[in-house]
Motif scaffolding. Structure first.
Motif, PDB file in Angstrom:
ATOM      1  N   LEU A 249       0.748  -1.227   0.267  1.00  0.00           N
ATOM      2  CA  LEU A 249      -0.171   0.089  -0.032  1.00  0.00           C
ATOM      3  C   LEU A 249       0.817   1.237   0.031  1.00  0.00           C
ATOM      4  CD1 LEU A 249      -2.875   0.995   0.025  1.00  0.00           C
ATOM      5  CD2 LEU A 249      -2.767   1.113   2.590  1.00  0.00           C
ATOM      6  N   ASP A 250       1.941   1.078   0.818  1.00  0.00           N
ATOM      7  CA  ASP A 250       2.718   2.457   0.931  1.00  0.00           C
ATOM      8  C   ASP A 250       3.478   2.449  -0.373  1.00  0.00           C
ATOM      9  OD1 ASP A 250       1.695   2.940   3.412  1.00  0.00           O
ATOM     10  OD2 ASP A 250       3.400   2.197   4.745  1.00  0.00           O
ATOM     11  N   ASN A 251       3.809   1.672  -1.129  1.00  0.00           N
ATOM     12  CA  ASN A 251       4.719   1.830  -2.276  1.00  0.00           C
ATOM     13  C   ASN A 251       3.997   1.689  -3.608  1.00  0.00           C
ATOM     14  OD1 ASN A 251       7.304   1.950  -0.907  1.00  0.00           O
ATOM     15  ND2 ASN A 251       6.730  -0.023  -0.090  1.00  0.00           N
ATOM     16  N   GLU A 252       2.495   1.794  -3.652  1.00  0.00           N
ATOM     17  CA  GLU A 252       1.906   1.807  -4.808  1.00  0.00           C
ATOM     18  C   GLU A 252       2.353   3.099  -5.932  1.00  0.00           C
ATOM     19  OE1 GLU A 252      -2.256   1.805  -4.079  1.00  0.00           O
ATOM     20  OE2 GLU A 252      -2.348  -0.217  -3.216  1.00  0.00           O
ATOM     21  N   ARG A 253       2.789   4.132  -5.202  1.00  0.00           N
ATOM     22  CA  ARG A 253       3.196   5.137  -6.038  1.00  0.00           C
ATOM     23  C   ARG A 253       4.551   4.951  -6.864  1.00  0.00           C
ATOM     24  NH1 ARG A 253       5.042   6.049  -0.742  1.00  0.00           N
ATOM     25  NH2 ARG A 253       7.077   6.637  -0.692  1.00  0.00           N
ATOM     26  N   TYR A 254       5.030   4.045  -6.550  1.00  0.00           N
ATOM     27  CA  TYR A 254       6.333   3.781  -7.486  1.00  0.00           C
ATOM     28  C   TYR A 254       5.991   2.883  -8.643  1.00  0.00           C
ATOM     29  CZ  TYR A 254       9.018   5.026  -3.534  1.00  0.00           C
ATOM     30  OH  TYR A 254       9.619   5.912  -2.619  1.00  0.00           O
ATOM     31  N   ASP A 255       5.010   1.877  -8.664  1.00  0.00           N
ATOM     32  CA  ASP A 255       4.582   1.221  -9.703  1.00  0.00           C
ATOM     33  C   ASP A 255       3.199   0.926 -10.166  1.00  0.00           C
ATOM     34  OD1 ASP A 255       4.208  -0.540  -7.688  1.00  0.00           O
ATOM     35  OD2 ASP A 255       5.639  -1.669  -8.249  1.00  0.00           O
ATOM     36  N   GLY A 256       2.380   1.229  -9.358  1.00  0.00           N
ATOM     37  CA  GLY A 256       0.881   1.138  -9.776  1.00  0.00           C
ATOM     38  C   GLY A 256       0.440   0.137  -9.241  1.00  0.00           C
ATOM     39  N   TYR A 257       1.224  -1.123  -8.717  1.00  0.00           N
ATOM     40  CA  TYR A 257       0.713  -2.383  -8.555  1.00  0.00           C
ATOM     41  C   TYR A 257      -0.119  -2.373  -7.421  1.00  0.00           C
ATOM     42  CZ  TYR A 257       0.890  -7.357  -7.082  1.00  0.00           C
ATOM     43  OH  TYR A 257       0.408  -8.566  -6.761  1.00  0.00           O
ATOM     44  N   LEU A 258      -1.437  -3.063  -7.670  1.00  0.00           N
ATOM     45  CA  LEU A 258      -2.625  -3.196  -6.511  1.00  0.00           C
ATOM     46  C   LEU A 258      -2.642  -4.691  -6.038  1.00  0.00           C
ATOM     47  CD1 LEU A 258      -5.329  -1.149  -8.432  1.00  0.00           C
ATOM     48  CD2 LEU A 258      -3.371  -0.531  -6.902  1.00  0.00           C
ATOM     49  N   ARG A 259      -2.036  -4.762  -4.905  1.00  0.00           N
ATOM     50  CA  ARG A 259      -2.341  -6.101  -4.170  1.00  0.00           C
ATOM     51  C   ARG A 259      -3.545  -6.698  -3.636  1.00  0.00           C
ATOM     52  NH1 ARG A 259      -2.485 -10.182  -2.110  1.00  0.00           N
ATOM     53  NH2 ARG A 259      -1.129 -11.554  -0.964  1.00  0.00           N
ATOM     54  N   ASP A 260      -4.760  -5.681  -3.963  1.00  0.00           N
ATOM     55  CA  ASP A 260      -5.975  -6.143  -3.288  1.00  0.00           C
ATOM     56  C   ASP A 260      -7.048  -5.822  -4.306  1.00  0.00           C
ATOM     57  OD1 ASP A 260      -5.565  -3.263  -3.624  1.00  0.00           O
ATOM     58  OD2 ASP A 260      -6.679  -2.634  -1.656  1.00  0.00           O
ATOM     59  N   ARG A 261      -6.758  -6.357  -5.501  1.00  0.00           N
ATOM     60  CA  ARG A 261      -7.674  -6.317  -6.542  1.00  0.00           C
ATOM     61  C   ARG A 261      -9.145  -7.234  -6.099  1.00  0.00           C
ATOM     62  NH1 ARG A 261      -5.655  -5.138 -11.754  1.00  0.00           N
ATOM     63  NH2 ARG A 261      -7.676  -5.442 -12.624  1.00  0.00           N
ATOM     64  N   ASP A 262     -10.282  -6.926  -6.738  1.00  0.00           N
ATOM     65  CA  ASP A 262     -11.474  -7.688  -6.327  1.00  0.00           C
ATOM     66  C   ASP A 262     -11.445  -8.918  -7.151  1.00  0.00           C
ATOM     67  OD1 ASP A 262     -14.047  -8.398  -5.483  1.00  0.00           O
ATOM     68  OD2 ASP A 262     -14.792  -7.506  -7.415  1.00  0.00           O
ATOM     69  N   VAL A 263     -11.726 -10.157  -6.455  1.00  0.00           N
ATOM     70  CA  VAL A 263     -11.497 -11.442  -6.854  1.00  0.00           C
ATOM     71  C   VAL A 263     -12.740 -11.509  -8.101  1.00  0.00           C
ATOM     72  CG1 VAL A 263     -10.460 -12.386  -5.069  1.00  0.00           C
ATOM     73  CG2 VAL A 263     -12.992 -12.742  -5.162  1.00  0.00           C
ATOM     74  N   PHE A 264     -13.815 -10.602  -8.029  1.00  0.00           N
ATOM     75  CA  PHE A 264     -15.167 -11.031  -8.891  1.00  0.00           C
ATOM     76  C   PHE A 264     -15.197  -9.734 -10.034  1.00  0.00           C
ATOM     77  CE2 PHE A 264     -16.356 -12.834  -4.938  1.00  0.00           C
ATOM     78  CZ  PHE A 264     -16.443 -14.359  -5.379  1.00  0.00           C
ATOM     79  N   ASP A 265     -13.738  -9.343 -10.368  1.00  0.00           N
ATOM     80  CA  ASP A 265     -13.853  -8.214 -11.561  1.00  0.00           C
ATOM     81  C   ASP A 265     -13.535  -8.928 -12.690  1.00  0.00           C
ATOM     82  OD1 ASP A 265     -11.381  -8.341 -11.298  1.00  0.00           O
ATOM     83  OD2 ASP A 265     -10.959  -6.182 -10.504  1.00  0.00           O
ATOM     84  N   ASP A 266     -13.448  -8.020 -13.774  1.00  0.00           N
ATOM     85  CA  ASP A 266     -13.198  -8.534 -15.498  1.00  0.00           C
ATOM     86  C   ASP A 266     -11.658  -8.598 -15.199  1.00  0.00           C
ATOM     87  OD1 ASP A 266     -15.514  -8.354 -16.613  1.00  0.00           O
ATOM     88  OD2 ASP A 266     -15.675  -6.165 -16.275  1.00  0.00           O
ATOM     89  N   GLY A 267     -11.350  -9.421 -16.340  1.00  0.00           N
ATOM     90  CA  GLY A 267      -9.701  -9.520 -16.907  1.00  0.00           C
ATOM     91  C   GLY A 267      -9.249 -10.794 -16.188  1.00  0.00           C
ATOM     92  N   ILE A 268      -9.810 -11.545 -15.268  1.00  0.00           N
ATOM     93  CA  ILE A 268      -9.136 -12.608 -14.904  1.00  0.00           C
ATOM     94  C   ILE A 268      -8.850 -13.772 -15.877  1.00  0.00           C
ATOM     95  CG2 ILE A 268      -9.396 -14.631 -13.292  1.00  0.00           C
ATOM     96  CD1 ILE A 268     -10.680 -12.691 -11.357  1.00  0.00           C
ATOM     97  N   THR A 269      -7.793 -14.427 -16.348  1.00  0.00           N
ATOM     98  CA  THR A 269      -7.492 -15.056 -17.395  1.00  0.00           C
ATOM     99  C   THR A 269      -7.045 -16.791 -16.654  1.00  0.00           C
ATOM    100  OG1 THR A 269      -5.419 -14.484 -17.646  1.00  0.00           O
ATOM    101  CG2 THR A 269      -7.140 -13.421 -18.690  1.00  0.00           C
ATOM    102  N   ILE A 270      -7.065 -16.858 -15.337  1.00  0.00           N
ATOM    103  CA  ILE A 270      -6.852 -18.153 -15.228  1.00  0.00           C
ATOM    104  C   ILE A 270      -8.102 -19.094 -14.418  1.00  0.00           C
ATOM    105  CG2 ILE A 270      -4.443 -17.294 -14.379  1.00  0.00           C
ATOM    106  CD1 ILE A 270      -5.628 -17.422 -11.418  1.00  0.00           C
ATOM    107  N   GLU A 271      -7.838 -20.222 -14.348  1.00  0.00           N
ATOM    108  CA  GLU A 271      -8.891 -21.005 -13.906  1.00  0.00           C
ATOM    109  C   GLU A 271      -8.928 -21.437 -12.658  1.00  0.00           C
ATOM    110  OE1 GLU A 271      -7.186 -21.901 -18.104  1.00  0.00           O
ATOM    111  OE2 GLU A 271      -6.256 -22.193 -15.899  1.00  0.00           O
TER     112      GLU A 271
END
Length: 450
Positions: A249-271
């Motif tokens: 959370l404190d370091n998202e500003r460096y690379d924009g990586y979100l560790r807490d995405r919703d598990v029920f949103d679009d764009g998931i490509t794994i089984e």
């Protein structure tokens, strides 16, 4: 895990052993700063900070002996090859890599440089898995003829793969590569077998936007660290955990990586549901014979653990492990640790399904007997501490041969690679038909079809 081991009193700097963490390489400078603070607080020297693109030059300039690769899976081959070509050995988290190209490149680099690659299969070191290895190796159930292997991930641990970078198959190879490589390595190791043919079926059937809509879940918070996410059982609030807050959370500003995405949103490509039938060439009194495994992985189970049954010409062995009996809720929020096998101290009691492990062996025409399992403290049934000892101090005498080379990594990952191909084609895939380059020859005649 590795930084903590290096910082601990029992780490490789203790007792006169000269290992030292020379440098950290990460595209996110904030994460490196967190780890460096921990090392300095423990009295260790501050490592140099690098970008991963500078890895090869740093290995040469600093005279680095070994590079430990803990990057997302799709970068494993890049970093391993860079380390080897620069003159260092490599230690790499499972999986070895995610695809045929990565296997080829690593094998070519090993062939070119003569350097070593160690794959950290910590589940080999868990006492319960070692106990099953001994039963099979001692011939108690005879020659292996078939296996059934079911692994269930619960709605804390399983869900977590759908929040982070693993959710994209291009990053992780899907759960068949990222997670199941652990399981396929265990089978290879238990049976001394080589996978030869894979048929897979599965899909995304619980997580993802379409499944959520079909169940009428309605609008979802985009991420767990939000007002809406804090009251949701499938959300992860990074602000509520000091380690998650510091590292992500404190370091998202460096690379924009979100560790807490919703598990029920679009764009998931794994089984999240997978089933395989895998043929193996296994040792037999007359040389080699075929054994078949039925394998299942579920990533939304209410409990976590695994069941293994191994059939042989003299009998059967059954290993049943409960790593967490249920995922408790407090005010509608799942407060359980994400990975119960890595953090067993954070797992609560469950009366109906207690944390447990049981190995039962039964030979033909005899009554069943339970095999004692030695106790193990810490992550992965005590396996993490034993693995770290081998990584930092070098493998000691071990009749079970738990240390895994890059060849073991290939034998594990080809099952997932072939399984992914089978998911696309709907047909069984022979591992000998994969384009593995020199890795195929290194694995022997059973795999190459020679």
């Amino acid at each position: 895990m590795y930084v903590s081991a290096l910082a601990a009193d029992a780490g490789p700097d203790a007792g006169g052993r000269g290992d030292r963490l020379v440098a950290l390489a990460d595209p996110n400078p904030g994460r490196m700063a967190v780890h460096t603070r921990r090392l300095v607080a423990a009295g260790r020297p501050a490592p140099e900070h690098l970008h991963p693109a500078d890895l090869a030059a740093a290995v040469r300039r600093l005279g680095i002996d070994r590079v430990i690769v803990t990057a997302p899976d799709r970068f494993h081959a890049d970093h391993v090859v860079a380390a080897l070509d620069a003159g260092a050995d490599a230690v790499v988290e499972k999986p070895l890599t995610t695809d045929e190209d990565g296997v080829r490149r690593i094998a070519e680099a090993v062939e070119r440089t003569g350097r070593e690659v160690l794959v950290t299969f910590n589940y080999r070191y868990a006492p319960r898995n070692s106990a099953l290895k001994r039963v099979i190796a001692d011939g108690e159930i005879g020659d292996v003829t078939s296996l059934h292997f079911e692994w269930v991930l619960d709605t804390a641990h399983g869900a977590d793969y759908f929040r982070r970078w693993h959710r994209q198959k291009e990053n992780s190879g899907g759960l068949l590569v990222h997670k199941s490589s652990h399981h396929f390595d265990l089978v290879n190791w238990w049976t001394s077998g080589v996978p030869t043919r894979v048929f897979a079926s599965g899909g995304l059937r619980f997580y993802g936007a379409e499944n959520a809509a079909a169940r009428g879940l309605g609008p979802r918070p985009a991420r767990g660290t939000s007002e809406a996410g804090r009251g949701d059982a499938f959300s992860l609030d990074l602000a509520a955990d000091e380690a998650y807050r510091e590292l992500y959370l404190d370091n998202e500003r460096y690379d924009g990586y979100l560790r807490d995405r919703d598990v029920f949103d679009d764009g998931i490509t794994i089984e999240d549901n997978l089933a395989l039938v895998v043929d193996y060439a296994v040792p037999h009194a007359a040389g080699r014979r075929t054994a078949t495994m039925s394998y299942a992985l579920n990533a939304h189970s209410p409990w976590e653990g695994y069941v293994v049954a191994v059939n042989g010409t003299r009998g059967r062995a059954e290993l049943t492990v409960v790593e967490r009996g249920s995922v408790p809720l407090a005010d509608g929020v799942a407060g359980a640790v994400v990975d119960p096998s890595m953090h067993p101290d954070g797992v609560g009691a469950d009366a109906a399904r207690p944390v447990s492990e049981r190995l039962v062996v039964q030979q033909h025409f005899r009554t069943a007997r339970e095999v004692p399992i030695a106790g193990g403290d810490g992550g992965h049934g005590g396996g993490d501490a034993l693995l770290l000892r081998d990584v930092f101090d070098g493998p000691g005498p071990d009749p079970l041969q738990r240390t895994a080379s890059w060849r073991d990594g290939v034998r594990s990952v080809v099952v997932g690679i072939a399984g992914n191909a089978s998911l696309v084609t709907g047909r069984a895939v022979r591992t000998a038909d994969l384009d593995l380059g020199p890795a195929a020859t290194a694995l022997g005649a059973e795999l190459t079809g020679a």
